[in-house]
Scaffold this motif. Structure first.
Motif, PDB file in Angstrom:
ATOM      1  N   LEU A   4     -34.794   9.673  63.192  1.00  0.00           N
ATOM      2  CA  LEU A   4     -33.643   8.821  63.500  1.00  0.00           C
ATOM      3  C   LEU A   4     -34.130   7.408  63.768  1.00  0.00           C
ATOM      4  O   LEU A   4     -35.163   7.216  64.407  1.00  0.00           O
ATOM      5  CB  LEU A   4     -32.889   9.364  64.715  1.00  0.00           C
ATOM      6  CG  LEU A   4     -31.756   8.506  65.287  1.00  0.00           C
ATOM      7  CD1 LEU A   4     -30.607   9.393  65.759  1.00  0.00           C
ATOM      8  CD2 LEU A   4     -32.235   7.641  66.462  1.00  0.00           C
ATOM      9  N   GLN A   5     -33.369   6.443  63.278  1.00  0.00           N
ATOM     10  CA  GLN A   5     -33.634   5.041  63.584  1.00  0.00           C
ATOM     11  C   GLN A   5     -32.385   4.423  64.199  1.00  0.00           C
ATOM     12  O   GLN A   5     -31.280   4.602  63.696  1.00  0.00           O
ATOM     13  CB  GLN A   5     -34.040   4.272  62.330  1.00  0.00           C
ATOM     14  CG  GLN A   5     -35.366   4.721  61.743  1.00  0.00           C
ATOM     15  CD  GLN A   5     -35.800   3.836  60.596  1.00  0.00           C
ATOM     16  OE1 GLN A   5     -36.636   2.947  60.751  1.00  0.00           O
ATOM     17  NE2 GLN A   5     -35.231   4.065  59.436  1.00  0.00           N
ATOM     18  N   LEU A   6     -32.592   3.716  65.291  1.00  0.00           N
ATOM     19  CA  LEU A   6     -31.516   3.055  66.032  1.00  0.00           C
ATOM     20  C   LEU A   6     -31.927   1.612  66.274  1.00  0.00           C
ATOM     21  O   LEU A   6     -33.070   1.345  66.648  1.00  0.00           O
ATOM     22  CB  LEU A   6     -31.301   3.781  67.366  1.00  0.00           C
ATOM     23  CG  LEU A   6     -30.642   3.007  68.515  1.00  0.00           C
ATOM     24  CD1 LEU A   6     -29.164   2.747  68.224  1.00  0.00           C
ATOM     25  CD2 LEU A   6     -30.800   3.753  69.839  1.00  0.00           C
ATOM     26  N   GLU A   7     -31.010   0.685  66.057  1.00  0.00           N
ATOM     27  CA  GLU A   7     -31.265  -0.699  66.422  1.00  0.00           C
ATOM     28  C   GLU A   7     -30.060  -1.224  67.191  1.00  0.00           C
ATOM     29  O   GLU A   7     -28.935  -0.730  67.030  1.00  0.00           O
ATOM     30  CB  GLU A   7     -31.524  -1.561  65.189  1.00  0.00           C
ATOM     31  CG  GLU A   7     -30.349  -1.662  64.225  1.00  0.00           C
ATOM     32  CD  GLU A   7     -30.612  -2.634  63.080  1.00  0.00           C
ATOM     33  OE1 GLU A   7     -31.568  -3.422  63.170  1.00  0.00           O
ATOM     34  OE2 GLU A   7     -29.835  -2.607  62.098  1.00  0.00           O
ATOM     35  N   GLY A   8     -30.306  -2.216  68.039  1.00  0.00           N
ATOM     36  CA  GLY A   8     -29.201  -2.767  68.798  1.00  0.00           C
ATOM     37  C   GLY A   8     -29.664  -3.849  69.754  1.00  0.00           C
ATOM     38  O   GLY A   8     -30.833  -4.249  69.753  1.00  0.00           O
ATOM     39  N   TRP A   9     -28.732  -4.329  70.559  1.00  0.00           N
ATOM     40  CA  TRP A   9     -29.065  -5.263  71.625  1.00  0.00           C
ATOM     41  C   TRP A   9     -28.139  -5.025  72.804  1.00  0.00           C
ATOM     42  O   TRP A   9     -27.036  -4.507  72.668  1.00  0.00           O
ATOM     43  CB  TRP A   9     -29.012  -6.716  71.181  1.00  0.00           C
ATOM     44  CG  TRP A   9     -27.789  -7.183  70.459  1.00  0.00           C
ATOM     45  CD1 TRP A   9     -27.630  -7.305  69.111  1.00  0.00           C
ATOM     46  CD2 TRP A   9     -26.549  -7.628  71.038  1.00  0.00           C
ATOM     47  NE1 TRP A   9     -26.381  -7.794  68.817  1.00  0.00           N
ATOM     48  CE2 TRP A   9     -25.693  -8.006  69.975  1.00  0.00           C
ATOM     49  CE3 TRP A   9     -26.086  -7.762  72.341  1.00  0.00           C
ATOM     50  CZ2 TRP A   9     -24.403  -8.486  70.174  1.00  0.00           C
ATOM     51  CZ3 TRP A   9     -24.793  -8.239  72.552  1.00  0.00           C
ATOM     52  CH2 TRP A   9     -23.973  -8.595  71.480  1.00  0.00           C
ATOM     53  N   ILE A  10     -28.650  -5.366  73.979  1.00  0.00           N
ATOM     54  CA  ILE A  10     -27.889  -5.297  75.213  1.00  0.00           C
ATOM     55  C   ILE A  10     -27.989  -6.649  75.911  1.00  0.00           C
ATOM     56  O   ILE A  10     -28.889  -7.442  75.625  1.00  0.00           O
ATOM     57  CB  ILE A  10     -28.394  -4.183  76.150  1.00  0.00           C
ATOM     58  CG1 ILE A  10     -29.867  -4.404  76.480  1.00  0.00           C
ATOM     59  CG2 ILE A  10     -28.163  -2.811  75.536  1.00  0.00           C
ATOM     60  CD1 ILE A  10     -30.419  -3.468  77.524  1.00  0.00           C
ATOM     61  N   THR A  11     -27.063  -6.905  76.817  1.00  0.00           N
ATOM     62  CA  THR A  11     -27.085  -8.119  77.619  1.00  0.00           C
ATOM     63  C   THR A  11     -27.498  -7.768  79.042  1.00  0.00           C
ATOM     64  O   THR A  11     -26.793  -7.010  79.706  1.00  0.00           O
ATOM     65  CB  THR A  11     -25.694  -8.785  77.653  1.00  0.00           C
ATOM     66  OG1 THR A  11     -25.258  -9.041  76.317  1.00  0.00           O
ATOM     67  CG2 THR A  11     -25.729 -10.081  78.438  1.00  0.00           C
ATOM     68  N   PRO A  12     -28.628  -8.265  79.525  1.00  0.00           N
ATOM     69  CA  PRO A  12     -29.008  -7.989  80.920  1.00  0.00           C
ATOM     70  C   PRO A  12     -28.214  -8.876  81.872  1.00  0.00           C
ATOM     71  O   PRO A  12     -27.883 -10.024  81.542  1.00  0.00           O
ATOM     72  CB  PRO A  12     -30.494  -8.330  80.948  1.00  0.00           C
ATOM     73  CG  PRO A  12     -30.659  -9.369  79.875  1.00  0.00           C
ATOM     74  CD  PRO A  12     -29.648  -9.050  78.814  1.00  0.00           C
ATOM     75  N   TYR A  13     -27.911  -8.345  83.058  1.00  0.00           N
ATOM     76  CA  TYR A  13     -27.115  -9.078  84.042  1.00  0.00           C
ATOM     77  C   TYR A  13     -27.827  -9.127  85.389  1.00  0.00           C
ATOM     78  O   TYR A  13     -28.341  -8.108  85.864  1.00  0.00           O
ATOM     79  CB  TYR A  13     -25.751  -8.407  84.235  1.00  0.00           C
ATOM     80  CG  TYR A  13     -24.830  -8.577  83.061  1.00  0.00           C
ATOM     81  CD1 TYR A  13     -23.985  -9.674  82.974  1.00  0.00           C
ATOM     82  CD2 TYR A  13     -24.823  -7.657  82.020  1.00  0.00           C
ATOM     83  CE1 TYR A  13     -23.140  -9.849  81.887  1.00  0.00           C
ATOM     84  CE2 TYR A  13     -23.982  -7.827  80.922  1.00  0.00           C
ATOM     85  CZ  TYR A  13     -23.143  -8.923  80.868  1.00  0.00           C
ATOM     86  OH  TYR A  13     -22.311  -9.095  79.792  1.00  0.00           O
ATOM     87  N   ASP A  14     -27.834 -10.313  85.996  1.00  0.00           N
ATOM     88  CA  ASP A  14     -28.278 -10.423  87.388  1.00  0.00           C
ATOM     89  C   ASP A  14     -27.204  -9.896  88.332  1.00  0.00           C
ATOM     90  O   ASP A  14     -27.507  -9.434  89.432  1.00  0.00           O
ATOM     91  CB  ASP A  14     -28.581 -11.884  87.739  1.00  0.00           C
ATOM     92  CG  ASP A  14     -29.756 -12.436  86.958  1.00  0.00           C
ATOM     93  OD1 ASP A  14     -30.513 -11.634  86.370  1.00  0.00           O
ATOM     94  OD2 ASP A  14     -29.917 -13.664  86.928  1.00  0.00           O
TER      95      ASP A  14
END
Length: 332
Positions: free
Chosen positions: A173-183
């Motif tokens: 399986l291959q997964l790609e993505g992005w998340i936004t980190p929050y303070d």
């Protein structure tokens, strides 16, 4: 910047030494240690970021001898999972269960598997945990272990998969993505949230774990931090430095600059050169007839409440470059 479309070819430019393999993982909960048979589970993780954006990009590639993703469980745990945890300002400390609360006085919510007050006021607020289903068949793509499910929604996160196996089969399986980190990520939505600011050489807290189910009980819970405490306490995350671009991807010369108002009453602004390349000459134009040849000048604006147009021109053996910013430096 990778395109999040399931085609992983744009990750091929990443050097091998940026990829984190199974050999760096440890099964601290189920006793396998670092002896993880590659014929059972073999993992590669790549992490990236883009200057000027509050995003952590990731690529997850895994071979599993038994992909488990079709069993129902109200808590959502009985599914192979890639668990990604981020602490964007390296604040550390617990972020799922607040030790300052008296647990006996809180109300338990069986749906969220957490104490209600603790969940809303504390869980996931200063560091975030993403239980990403691999793959998300008949499921949401992720379970946010926190009080803010909105962090998993576009445009605060994105994802795409590539796989061709059925439940119970082996395969890659291959997964790609992005998340936004929050303070700061409150439970009531993004309106009051504070995104983590990212810059070159900044150190953030980051780690991941893999929950591997094989049709019954959990077959393994391996993680990069070598302790399962990483899933709920950011002090146990690994330190990641946000590296600048490799030289091969940089322009020979490119003007860039930032600024900081250090005394608004007197109109004093500090300018900082952040240009790329070999540079031996800097020329600043402050938009009012004044200029400076200093690399990082400190300048006093006599006139306030004006719309400034400021330009930095840099020159070197590889040529010249200009960067103009309009109406950004405001002195009131």
């Amino acid at each position: 910047m990778p395109r999040i479309d399931g085609d992983m070819s744009d990750w091929e430019i990443v050097p091998e030494d940026y990829i984190y393999g199974t050999d760096l993982l440890n099964d601290t909960e189920d006793g396998m240690g670092t002896d993880i048979p590659p014929e059972d589970l073999d993992v590669k993780v790549t992490i990236g970021w883009v200057k000027g954006m509050s995003r952590i990009y990731f690529k997850y590639e895994a071979y599993d001898d038994f992909w488990d993703f079709e069993r129902f469980n109200p808590k959502g745990y009985l599914n192979d999972i890639f668990e990604l945890v981020v602490d964007g300002d390296l604040s550390g400390g617990p972020f799922i269960k607040n030790p300052m609360y008296d647990q006996d006085e809180l109300k338990w919510d069986p749906q969220t598997d957490a104490y209600i007050e603790n969940h809303l006021n504390f869980s996931g607020v200063h560091a975030q945990n993403y239980h990403i289903y691999t793959p998300p068949v008949n499921n949401a793509w992720v379970l946010v272990w926190g009080s803010q499910p909105w962090i998993s929604e576009f445009p605060r996160a994105n994802y795409a998969y590539d796989f061709d196996f059925e439940h119970g089969e082996s395969g890659t399986l291959q997964l790609e993505g992005w998340i936004t980190p929050y303070d700061y990520a409150p439970h009531d939505g993004p309106q009051r949230a504070i995104e983590s600011k990212l810059w070159e050489n900044k150190v953030i807290g980051l780690s991941w774990s893999i929950l591997d189910f094989d049709g019954g009980d959990r077959d393994g819970h391996v993680n990069l931090a070598h302790t399962v405490r990483m899933v709920s306490n950011a002090s146990y995350l690994c330190s990641f430095k946000l590296m600048p671009l490799e030289d091969q991807f940089l322009e020979p010369i490119k003007a860039a600059w930032t600024y900081k108002v250090i005394d608004e009453e007197k109109g004093i602004v500090a300018f900082k050169d952040e240009s790329v390349g070999k540079i031996d000459q800097w020329t600043w134009d402050f938009g009012n007839g004044d200029s400076s040849l200093v690399q990082d000048p400190i300048y006093r604006f006599e006139d306030k409440n004006v719309r400034t147009v400021i330009t930095l021109e840099v020159k070197g053996p590889d040529g010249s470059s200009k960067r103009t910013r309009y109406w950004e430096v405001m002195i009131r």
